[in-house]
Design a protein around this motif. Structure first.
Motif, PDB file in Angstrom:
ATOM      1  N   ALA E  65       0.823  -1.212   0.000  1.00 13.69           N
ATOM      2  CA  ALA E  65       0.000   0.000   0.000  1.00 13.69           C
ATOM      3  C   ALA E  65       0.856   1.261   0.000  1.00 13.69           C
ATOM      4  O   ALA E  65       0.516   2.254  -0.636  1.00 13.69           O
ATOM      5  CB  ALA E  65      -0.934   0.001   1.213  1.00 13.69           C
ATOM      6  N   TYR E  66       1.972   1.210   0.718  1.00 11.89           N
ATOM      7  CA  TYR E  66       2.869   2.370   0.770  1.00 11.89           C
ATOM      8  C   TYR E  66       3.763   2.474  -0.471  1.00 11.89           C
ATOM      9  O   TYR E  66       4.455   3.480  -0.643  1.00 11.89           O
ATOM     10  CB  TYR E  66       3.766   2.283   2.011  1.00 11.89           C
ATOM     11  N   PHE E  68       3.434   3.153  -3.418  1.00 15.00           N
ATOM     12  CA  PHE E  68       3.236   4.164  -4.469  1.00 15.00           C
ATOM     13  C   PHE E  68       4.274   5.284  -4.351  1.00 15.00           C
ATOM     14  O   PHE E  68       4.436   6.089  -5.267  1.00 15.00           O
ATOM     15  CB  PHE E  68       1.808   4.740  -4.390  1.00 15.00           C
ATOM     16  N   ASP E  69       4.985   5.341  -3.221  1.00 21.75           N
ATOM     17  CA  ASP E  69       5.938   6.421  -2.989  1.00 21.75           C
ATOM     18  C   ASP E  69       7.092   5.869  -2.160  1.00 21.75           C
ATOM     19  O   ASP E  69       6.912   5.520  -0.981  1.00 21.75           O
ATOM     20  CB  ASP E  69       5.225   7.560  -2.254  1.00 21.75           C
ATOM     21  N   ALA E  71       9.696   7.125  -0.711  1.00 18.65           N
ATOM     22  CA  ALA E  71      10.104   7.799   0.533  1.00 18.65           C
ATOM     23  C   ALA E  71       9.157   7.446   1.675  1.00 18.65           C
ATOM     24  O   ALA E  71       9.580   7.222   2.808  1.00 18.65           O
ATOM     25  CB  ALA E  71      10.129   9.318   0.326  1.00 18.65           C
ATOM     26  N   LYS E  72       7.870   7.402   1.370  1.00 22.08           N
ATOM     27  CA  LYS E  72       6.908   7.059   2.415  1.00 22.08           C
ATOM     28  C   LYS E  72       7.086   5.610   2.862  1.00 22.08           C
ATOM     29  O   LYS E  72       7.018   5.288   4.047  1.00 22.08           O
ATOM     30  CB  LYS E  72       5.472   7.300   1.920  1.00 22.08           C
ATOM     31  N   ALA E  75      10.245   5.352   5.044  1.00 17.07           N
ATOM     32  CA  ALA E  75      10.070   5.928   6.380  1.00 17.07           C
ATOM     33  C   ALA E  75       9.206   5.016   7.243  1.00 17.07           C
ATOM     34  O   ALA E  75       9.502   4.775   8.422  1.00 17.07           O
ATOM     35  CB  ALA E  75       9.433   7.316   6.273  1.00 17.07           C
ATOM     36  N   PHE E  76       8.136   4.467   6.646  1.00 15.34           N
ATOM     37  CA  PHE E  76       7.267   3.568   7.394  1.00 15.34           C
ATOM     38  C   PHE E  76       8.032   2.320   7.825  1.00 15.34           C
ATOM     39  O   PHE E  76       7.966   1.893   8.986  1.00 15.34           O
ATOM     40  CB  PHE E  76       6.053   3.191   6.535  1.00 15.34           C
ATOM     41  N   ALA E  78      11.238   1.842   8.152  1.00  9.11           N
ATOM     42  CA  ALA E  78      12.295   2.117   9.134  1.00  9.11           C
ATOM     43  C   ALA E  78      11.695   2.234  10.528  1.00  9.11           C
ATOM     44  O   ALA E  78      12.204   1.677  11.507  1.00  9.11           O
ATOM     45  CB  ALA E  78      13.026   3.406   8.755  1.00  9.11           C
ATOM     46  N   MET E  79      10.599   2.971  10.643  1.00  5.51           N
ATOM     47  CA  MET E  79       9.997   3.150  11.955  1.00  5.51           C
ATOM     48  C   MET E  79       9.413   1.832  12.476  1.00  5.51           C
ATOM     49  O   MET E  79       9.606   1.462  13.630  1.00  5.51           O
ATOM     50  CB  MET E  79       8.914   4.228  11.903  1.00  5.51           C
ATOM     51  N   VAL E 196      -4.513   5.010   9.178  1.00  3.11           N
ATOM     52  CA  VAL E 196      -4.191   4.929   7.753  1.00  3.11           C
ATOM     53  C   VAL E 196      -4.926   3.733   7.128  1.00  3.11           C
ATOM     54  O   VAL E 196      -5.507   3.846   6.046  1.00  3.11           O
ATOM     55  CB  VAL E 196      -2.666   4.832   7.544  1.00  3.11           C
TER      56      VAL E 196
ATOM     57  N   ALA F  75      14.198   7.838  12.295  1.00  2.00           N
ATOM     58  CA  ALA F  75      12.944   7.360  11.711  1.00  2.00           C
ATOM     59  C   ALA F  75      11.845   8.404  11.879  1.00  2.00           C
ATOM     60  O   ALA F  75      11.059   8.659  10.955  1.00  2.00           O
ATOM     61  CB  ALA F  75      12.539   6.037  12.371  1.00  2.00           C
ATOM     62  N   ALA F  78      12.575  11.395   9.516  1.00  2.00           N
ATOM     63  CA  ALA F  78      12.332  11.066   8.109  1.00  2.00           C
ATOM     64  C   ALA F  78      10.833  11.080   7.813  1.00  2.00           C
ATOM     65  O   ALA F  78      10.381  11.644   6.806  1.00  2.00           O
ATOM     66  CB  ALA F  78      12.926   9.691   7.784  1.00  2.00           C
ATOM     67  N   MET F  79      10.048  10.471   8.688  1.00  4.63           N
ATOM     68  CA  MET F  79       8.613  10.416   8.447  1.00  4.63           C
ATOM     69  C   MET F  79       7.995  11.809   8.559  1.00  4.63           C
ATOM     70  O   MET F  79       7.182  12.219   7.729  1.00  4.63           O
ATOM     71  CB  MET F  79       7.940   9.454   9.425  1.00  4.63           C
ATOM     72  N   ASP F  82       8.986  14.044   5.516  1.00  5.69           N
ATOM     73  CA  ASP F  82       8.276  13.641   4.300  1.00  5.69           C
ATOM     74  C   ASP F  82       6.814  14.088   4.350  1.00  5.69           C
ATOM     75  O   ASP F  82       6.290  14.660   3.398  1.00  5.69           O
ATOM     76  CB  ASP F  82       8.340  12.125   4.115  1.00  5.69           C
ATOM     77  N   LEU F 155     -11.701  10.563  11.602  1.00  6.34           N
ATOM     78  CA  LEU F 155     -10.722   9.469  11.588  1.00  6.34           C
ATOM     79  C   LEU F 155     -10.002   9.382  12.935  1.00  6.34           C
ATOM     80  O   LEU F 155      -9.603   8.308  13.379  1.00  6.34           O
ATOM     81  CB  LEU F 155      -9.711   9.718  10.462  1.00  6.34           C
ATOM     82  N   TRP F 181      -4.888   9.908   0.767  1.00  8.87           N
ATOM     83  CA  TRP F 181      -3.807   9.254   1.513  1.00  8.87           C
ATOM     84  C   TRP F 181      -3.085  10.265   2.400  1.00  8.87           C
ATOM     85  O   TRP F 181      -2.833   9.997   3.578  1.00  8.87           O
ATOM     86  CB  TRP F 181      -2.808   8.591   0.547  1.00  8.87           C
ATOM     87  N   ALA F 184      -5.016  11.271   5.438  1.00 10.49           N
ATOM     88  CA  ALA F 184      -5.032  10.177   6.406  1.00 10.49           C
ATOM     89  C   ALA F 184      -3.671  10.023   7.076  1.00 10.49           C
ATOM     90  O   ALA F 184      -3.587   9.772   8.287  1.00 10.49           O
ATOM     91  CB  ALA F 184      -5.430   8.877   5.713  1.00 10.49           C
TER      92      ALA F 184
END
Lengths: 213, 213, 213, 213, 213, 213
Positions: E65-66, E68-69, E71-72, E75-76, E78-79, E196, F75, F78-79, F82, F155, F181, F184
């Motif tokens: 799902a992430y 598409f990008d 960088a996102k 970052a996800f 890594a965290m 999300v 982390a 970075a998030m 972004d 949300l 996205w 969210a």
């Protein structure tokens, strides 16, 4: 009753290092947190227990929990069997779906386990049971199913708000007045059972966990 | 069910300047918002209705509402009579107090009217009935009564939070394990009935309003 | 501050088997849980109390509760009398209906008793008083009444959500901008009074219980 | 992590690329969403407005909002001035802290702006005003202040739960019965004002935003 | 991966008459309700996907799902990997238990399925996974586990109430300040992911359903 | 700290008699309630801190709070960078508005202070920052902004209810699937940060209070 038909996709897990005591230890023997020894049962109730053992392979713990008093057990069984098994415009699966969606709102462990198994078994769709227990709104439901569950859960969460518009919504989704009664009665019944189970810390038979998967 | 011993209220009210149609118009004839004509009743249920008529002077509308289906009526009556009238460590008044406090949380008009009358009649204290319906926490209650109602209302509002500490609290207030079951079962039952009544817009017999005042 | 015109309800109840102490014991003498002895009153406030005694037959306990401080009593009485009795597009009954519906949301025993009596007396419809106190949504209301009470209760429960659409809804139900102010002001006032009464455990005069039945 | 590109506080911000219309446009002229033209004021109220203009440099919008009806304005001003300015065991700052903590629970824009300024000005501590408006629980408060605000906010959120234990808590924190009344009365008053302001979309004078920073 | 140790108790279920379409149809192909085609991935992310495929046998849908990008996604990942897999005073199972208890509060279908499987697998106790997803309060937990989950769920439900007493409670249950950070960070992370997933209707890989049973 | 550029309308405030200790004392030095000494940072993170110091004039406390562990800091940064600074269909101001509206729902002191400053600075409209922090529904917003914030707050409050209709609402307000996205993801991120900040009692840099006023 577990119908896993093909191999799990991935590799076997190693035996977990962490040796926590099992969370379910005793679920089949310590049925509630109350000390209520079984009382004498009527012939009718003895026959009912025998029938459960024969058809299901076990006696549901909720029945054992009520067995300290024959009159209470008989009243509970009569109401349950009428609501969930007697002829109705709602299918048995639909009634089980209401049971689980209501129990999910009330976060009732006993009912989620026992009736989640019911949804899995009746639908032949294990994931449907998970969805009802987790968030029925995430399931791919027919309009009829969604209207039915929205009504049942609203009635559970905020019964004081239910009014004509809600009943009209069900009628537009194809439900008769008798169906509306049945939706309300099943939702109401599990609002009762959820509370008896939570108040007494009722534990489901372990066998439910594997059913219908 | 209700304990009416004598004729309803007192003198006719003068016609008010303000001529709003009565809010209760039809409460005795339009029992629910569902079109469910009465079905044939078993001899046992016919006898039960006759007994109600004889002892109370009327048939409680909830029974008429269930009368579209004999099996449902019989199951409801059996459970109700066992819970509210059979021997228990809880007095009949205590059980009615639970009924009203739970129904107040759920803002169920039918049950507040019918069982508010019950509390007034059984206690001989009309104000106690008002307090249960408005906010039981404002009543001057014994520790036992307060613990019982706090448990019943917590179980109603947030059943998922009820745990060992809550049961221990009841034991410390003098309740046995059987009493705890009975508190839970009565609270659970009205969580069911409140929802059936709200879902169907059930209307109480007008006679209740004047009882026990 | 309702206007009881005749003697309270019907026949004396038989002494109940169950001899619980009365829940209302002392309601007319122990007015709040705070120890605030009455202070000296101005001539204007003395006259106001005399007028209450003369017209109602008693002094509402809320006024006695404020009587520890003449300025606070005067400010309360001025605001109350303007809101509930001065000319307005809302009838006195409508204002009492708001009072009770708001107090029901806040479960304020004092205000439900005193203003429930007000609704019964002004409408000549005892059941309407019960409905406002139990669940106004169960009453057979005009569209105007329902819109008014929906607004008042939403403003009570979730004031942060009220916006243009809510005001437009009132306008569509026939209310002027001045009426909207009055609905908001009455609802606001009881949100204040409910909290002062609950914070101090204020007890209503017992006489209210029998009024308008 | 705001995106200011240069040294803190001081220098003028560049005109933002984004030229949104100002969110506050008209706050000083369009006082509410209701069309209620000012009515004739009594000499007393004229003098009061003149005094506001003289001492504050402006007339608070809430007073202008009430000015469509002299009796309502006078009653509001009398109650407000007694509660917030008359002698009390609570300091003026404490009363303003209650005002803001209650208004924060109710998310009332008017009262948060006007009384947030009050806390900043009376305390000489701009951050204290922010904390009251955002989450009073995050502020470094004395035990007395914390007990006072916990009571006021509980009374705001769930008035039906307030009872003897809450009053005892205030007594243990050093408050007299008269202080308890004052806490309840100030909290109650802002539960009223918050609702009148939200119902009418009342807008604060822009001048408040810069006060006491 | 299913650890059923003895034969299912009863008889095979008949093929259900009711042929509802599967609730999970497409869970592996329609990953979210948003049309966001995969973008180009960095070599690092390509390697990460390959590693997932190799070690798990599939790529978790949240990663797709992430995707598409880049960088996102980076970052996800890594965290996530730091929080759930890096050294910590909390075991991996404890971190998964927090994930599921938080996701149960938020009723997040994706996370309940994926991390419920995680709890089952890491604990070797299938019922523990069910309990975390249904009501962690019904599980037989150690004091440490219960304190950890109570904190995480309170932080989820009412973060504004968390204060010194809550932190002290964790310290008394044996947690270090670093552990407290980790509990908060894991609970916080799933409060993000739950939202999300819910906002995008994210669907879990079907393979999770059978894992660890 | 107040940067009012023209004369306040009214008179200078007298030094307050009340000498309460400042509520913000130590906000710049006692960053959290946890004892987590800073660890060694990577060259990349050292450079990031230097860049903050250079461009902002200070290092945001949230970064110092994470600095006990370089991997966690990296982390988080970075998030954050972004989400809030990278190209998006949402303007930077819109993303900050979401941050504040979500943080207002969660009553997170740290995030309201830091990102309230962000809204003020990016919009050049100090009042907009106040409105986002107090009640975004009271702001004069475009339809696009209102739809975006309604989605983000729903949300936040009830993620389990978000469904197709909510996504369709955003599309009708002009948002692309990628924008959905991003809304969210920003709302989700602050649901995480709010909880980490509340769990650790994180305190914002005092400098934020005066920014953008």
């Amino acid at each position: 009753m577990a119908q896993q038909k093909k191999k799990p996709t991935s590799k076997p897990l190693p035996a977990p290092a962490n040796s926590r005591p099992k969370a379910a230890a005793g679920d089949d023997t310590e049925i509630t947190a109350l000390d209520l020894p079984p009382g004498p049962l009527s012939a009718e109730m003895e026959a009912y227990f025998a029938k459960c053992q024969d058809k299901l392979g076990f006696i549901p713990n909720v029945l054992k929990a009520y067995a300290f008093d024959n009159a209470k057990l008989a009243a509970f069984a009569a109401m349950y069997n009428d609501l969930m098994l007697a002829p109705s415009g709602l299918s048995k699966l639909e009634r089980e779906m209401i049971a689980v969606a209501v129990s999910a709102h009330n976060r009732c462990y006993y009912c989620l386990v026992a009736h989640g198994a019911g949804v899995r078994a009746l639908s032949g769709d294990p994931v449907l049971g998970e969805l009802m227990a987790m968030n029925y709104r995430a399931a791919r439901l027919s309009k009829r199913e969604r209207a039915m569950l929205d009504f049942a859960v609203r009635l559970t969460a905020e019964p004081w708000l239910v009014g004509d518009a809600d009943r009209e919504g069900l009628r537009k989704a194809g439900f008769s007045d008798r169906d509306i009664w049945d939706i309300a009665a099943v939702a109401g019944f599990f609002n009762m059972s959820n509370r008896v189970a939570s108040a007494t810390d009722m534990r489901p038979n372990s066998v439910y966990h594997g059913q219908g998967r």
